[in-house]
Design a protein around this motif. Sequence first.
Motif, PDB file in Angstrom:
ATOM      1  N   GLN A  69      31.049  30.808  62.619  1.00 14.99           N
ATOM      2  CA  GLN A  69      31.103  30.510  61.187  1.00 14.99           C
ATOM      3  C   GLN A  69      31.466  29.048  60.923  1.00 14.99           C
ATOM      4  O   GLN A  69      30.957  28.438  59.977  1.00 14.99           O
ATOM      5  CB  GLN A  69      32.052  31.466  60.472  1.00 14.99           C
ATOM      6  N   LEU A  70      32.345  28.491  61.736  1.00 16.55           N
ATOM      7  CA  LEU A  70      32.669  27.062  61.600  1.00 16.55           C
ATOM      8  C   LEU A  70      31.421  26.210  61.811  1.00 16.55           C
ATOM      9  O   LEU A  70      31.179  25.238  61.085  1.00 16.55           O
ATOM     10  CB  LEU A  70      33.756  26.657  62.591  1.00 16.55           C
ATOM     11  N   LEU A  71      30.620  26.575  62.799  1.00 20.65           N
ATOM     12  CA  LEU A  71      29.399  25.829  63.080  1.00 20.65           C
ATOM     13  C   LEU A  71      28.355  26.035  61.989  1.00 20.65           C
ATOM     14  O   LEU A  71      27.694  25.083  61.563  1.00 20.65           O
ATOM     15  CB  LEU A  71      28.856  26.204  64.459  1.00 20.65           C
ATOM     16  N   VAL A  72      28.221  27.265  61.504  1.00 21.86           N
ATOM     17  CA  VAL A  72      27.279  27.537  60.408  1.00 21.86           C
ATOM     18  C   VAL A  72      27.662  26.715  59.176  1.00 21.86           C
ATOM     19  O   VAL A  72      26.797  26.145  58.498  1.00 21.86           O
ATOM     20  CB  VAL A  72      27.217  29.051  60.102  1.00 21.86           C
ATOM     21  N   ALA A  73      28.958  26.606  58.909  1.00 14.74           N
ATOM     22  CA  ALA A  73      29.425  25.800  57.770  1.00 14.74           C
ATOM     23  C   ALA A  73      29.080  24.326  57.947  1.00 14.74           C
ATOM     24  O   ALA A  73      28.988  23.579  56.968  1.00 14.74           O
ATOM     25  CB  ALA A  73      30.934  25.976  57.583  1.00 14.74           C
ATOM     26  N   ALA A  74      28.860  23.902  59.208  1.00 11.98           N
ATOM     27  CA  ALA A  74      28.483  22.517  59.495  1.00 11.98           C
ATOM     28  C   ALA A  74      26.968  22.389  59.695  1.00 11.98           C
ATOM     29  O   ALA A  74      26.496  21.448  60.344  1.00 11.98           O
ATOM     30  CB  ALA A  74      29.231  22.033  60.743  1.00 11.98           C
ATOM     31  N   ASP A  75      26.213  23.355  59.170  1.00 13.25           N
ATOM     32  CA  ASP A  75      24.746  23.361  59.178  1.00 13.25           C
ATOM     33  C   ASP A  75      24.096  23.723  60.503  1.00 13.25           C
ATOM     34  O   ASP A  75      22.902  23.499  60.687  1.00 13.25           O
ATOM     35  CB  ASP A  75      24.177  22.029  58.665  1.00 13.25           C
ATOM     36  N   TRP A  76      24.851  24.284  61.439  1.00 12.60           N
ATOM     37  CA  TRP A  76      24.236  24.842  62.638  1.00 12.60           C
ATOM     38  C   TRP A  76      23.681  26.207  62.250  1.00 12.60           C
ATOM     39  O   TRP A  76      24.117  26.808  61.270  1.00 12.60           O
ATOM     40  CB  TRP A  76      25.254  24.980  63.765  1.00 12.60           C
ATOM     41  N   GLU A  77      22.719  26.704  63.012  1.00  7.65           N
ATOM     42  CA  GLU A  77      22.067  27.972  62.669  1.00  7.65           C
ATOM     43  C   GLU A  77      22.408  29.043  63.701  1.00  7.65           C
ATOM     44  O   GLU A  77      22.179  28.859  64.892  1.00  7.65           O
ATOM     45  CB  GLU A  77      20.552  27.773  62.620  1.00  7.65           C
ATOM     46  N   LEU A  78      22.946  30.161  63.229  1.00  9.76           N
ATOM     47  CA  LEU A  78      23.268  31.296  64.092  1.00  9.76           C
ATOM     48  C   LEU A  78      21.980  32.017  64.452  1.00  9.76           C
ATOM     49  O   LEU A  78      21.147  32.275  63.592  1.00  9.76           O
ATOM     50  CB  LEU A  78      24.224  32.246  63.367  1.00  9.76           C
ATOM     51  N   ARG A  79      21.828  32.333  65.736  1.00  4.13           N
ATOM     52  CA  ARG A  79      20.604  32.973  66.222  1.00  4.13           C
ATOM     53  C   ARG A  79      20.949  34.194  67.075  1.00  4.13           C
ATOM     54  O   ARG A  79      22.028  34.282  67.632  1.00  4.13           O
ATOM     55  CB  ARG A  79      19.824  32.005  67.113  1.00  4.13           C
ATOM     56  N   ARG A 100      27.817  34.522  71.083  1.00  5.01           N
ATOM     57  CA  ARG A 100      27.103  34.067  69.900  1.00  5.01           C
ATOM     58  C   ARG A 100      26.332  32.823  70.346  1.00  5.01           C
ATOM     59  O   ARG A 100      26.768  32.097  71.235  1.00  5.01           O
ATOM     60  CB  ARG A 100      28.043  33.700  68.749  1.00  5.01           C
ATOM     61  N   ILE A 101      25.216  32.587  69.706  1.00  3.63           N
ATOM     62  CA  ILE A 101      24.445  31.377  70.011  1.00  3.63           C
ATOM     63  C   ILE A 101      24.070  30.707  68.693  1.00  3.63           C
ATOM     64  O   ILE A 101      23.656  31.380  67.740  1.00  3.63           O
ATOM     65  CB  ILE A 101      23.204  31.670  70.887  1.00  3.63           C
ATOM     66  N   VAL A 102      24.280  29.416  68.646  1.00  2.00           N
ATOM     67  CA  VAL A 102      23.896  28.624  67.484  1.00  2.00           C
ATOM     68  C   VAL A 102      23.045  27.455  67.971  1.00  2.00           C
ATOM     69  O   VAL A 102      23.147  27.039  69.123  1.00  2.00           O
ATOM     70  CB  VAL A 102      25.124  28.121  66.678  1.00  2.00           C
ATOM     71  N   VAL A 103      22.193  26.975  67.084  1.00  2.00           N
ATOM     72  CA  VAL A 103      21.361  25.811  67.403  1.00  2.00           C
ATOM     73  C   VAL A 103      21.694  24.690  66.430  1.00  2.00           C
ATOM     74  O   VAL A 103      22.231  24.918  65.347  1.00  2.00           O
ATOM     75  CB  VAL A 103      19.850  26.144  67.386  1.00  2.00           C
ATOM     76  N   GLU A 104      21.362  23.511  66.853  1.00  2.00           N
ATOM     77  CA  GLU A 104      21.711  22.282  66.142  1.00  2.00           C
ATOM     78  C   GLU A 104      21.198  22.256  64.708  1.00  2.00           C
ATOM     79  O   GLU A 104      20.227  22.930  64.377  1.00  2.00           O
ATOM     80  CB  GLU A 104      21.117  21.094  66.901  1.00  2.00           C
ATOM     81  N   PRO A 105      21.859  21.464  63.875  1.00  2.00           N
ATOM     82  CA  PRO A 105      21.330  21.257  62.524  1.00  2.00           C
ATOM     83  C   PRO A 105      19.934  20.621  62.587  1.00  2.00           C
ATOM     84  O   PRO A 105      19.598  19.919  63.545  1.00  2.00           O
ATOM     85  CB  PRO A 105      22.331  20.278  61.901  1.00  2.00           C
ATOM     86  N   MET A 106      19.156  20.884  61.567  1.00  2.00           N
ATOM     87  CA  MET A 106      17.797  20.359  61.517  1.00  2.00           C
ATOM     88  C   MET A 106      17.779  18.843  61.722  1.00  2.00           C
ATOM     89  O   MET A 106      18.659  18.141  61.236  1.00  2.00           O
ATOM     90  CB  MET A 106      17.167  20.711  60.166  1.00  2.00           C
ATOM     91  N   TYR A 107      16.788  18.380  62.454  1.00  2.00           N
ATOM     92  CA  TYR A 107      16.555  16.956  62.719  1.00  2.00           C
ATOM     93  C   TYR A 107      17.603  16.321  63.635  1.00  2.00           C
ATOM     94  O   TYR A 107      17.745  15.107  63.664  1.00  2.00           O
ATOM     95  CB  TYR A 107      16.424  16.138  61.420  1.00  2.00           C
ATOM     96  N   ARG A 108      18.340  17.116  64.376  1.00  2.00           N
ATOM     97  CA  ARG A 108      19.296  16.588  65.346  1.00  2.00           C
ATOM     98  C   ARG A 108      18.803  16.862  66.748  1.00  2.00           C
ATOM     99  O   ARG A 108      17.857  17.602  66.964  1.00  2.00           O
ATOM    100  CB  ARG A 108      20.669  17.247  65.148  1.00  2.00           C
ATOM    101  N   ARG A 109      19.486  16.351  67.725  1.00  2.00           N
ATOM    102  CA  ARG A 109      19.171  16.558  69.128  1.00  2.00           C
ATOM    103  C   ARG A 109      19.143  18.066  69.423  1.00  2.00           C
ATOM    104  O   ARG A 109      20.058  18.779  69.052  1.00  2.00           O
ATOM    105  CB  ARG A 109      20.261  15.869  69.973  1.00  2.00           C
ATOM    106  N   ARG A 110      18.092  18.562  70.066  1.00  2.00           N
ATOM    107  CA  ARG A 110      17.963  20.008  70.336  1.00  2.00           C
ATOM    108  C   ARG A 110      19.091  20.499  71.229  1.00  2.00           C
ATOM    109  O   ARG A 110      19.324  19.975  72.309  1.00  2.00           O
ATOM    110  CB  ARG A 110      16.622  20.316  71.014  1.00  2.00           C
TER     111      ARG A 110
END
Length: 187
Positions: A69-79, A100-110
């Motif tokens: 949730q901390l990462l999602v709040a920082a625009d990371w995407e939960l997958r 849990r797995i999250v991916v980077e915010p859009m337009y950032r390093r994969r």
Amino acid sequence: MSSIVIVRPDETWPAQYEKTAETVHGILGSTAVRVDHIGSTSVPGLPAKDILDIQATVATEPDLDEAAQLLVAADWELRPPRRDHPVPGLPGDEGQWVKRIVVEPMYRRRVNLHIRVDGRANQRYALLFRDYLRAHPDTAAAYGEFKRRAASLPFDGVGDYADLKDPVCDLIYLPAEEWATRTGWSA
């Protein structure tokens, strides 16, 4: 059909990891016990998809969702998925494989950021697998060749590629366990 692209090793992957780990530490704070570079980009000389795999280790299972949730709040995407595959010979208890797995915010390093619980089988697996390949470059080279050949096959998605790789990784991991016992390895 989707294609998997395996690229030549990039000597800047460790520096890219360091920069991303700083960001992850800044977001997670004390929720993360540790943050590690894992996966193929963490093994010198190993070809890989140009996506950093990072593991954030948390102390308890409830911390998985807090970190996510901390990462999602920082625009990371939960997958999905919400667990790793169980490995033959290791504990079959579902709790050992939860993540849990999250991916980077859009337009950032994969980045694929895996959040796992400290001391669980899947948390240890990622670190031992990495360290075994670092200590056994011939095994890493054979694994790299498998990845190149596997990537040339037609897949419906990255999940199919991962499903093909899982048993091969397990074949590497099982002797890694013996190596860890022999050498006194610890994460």
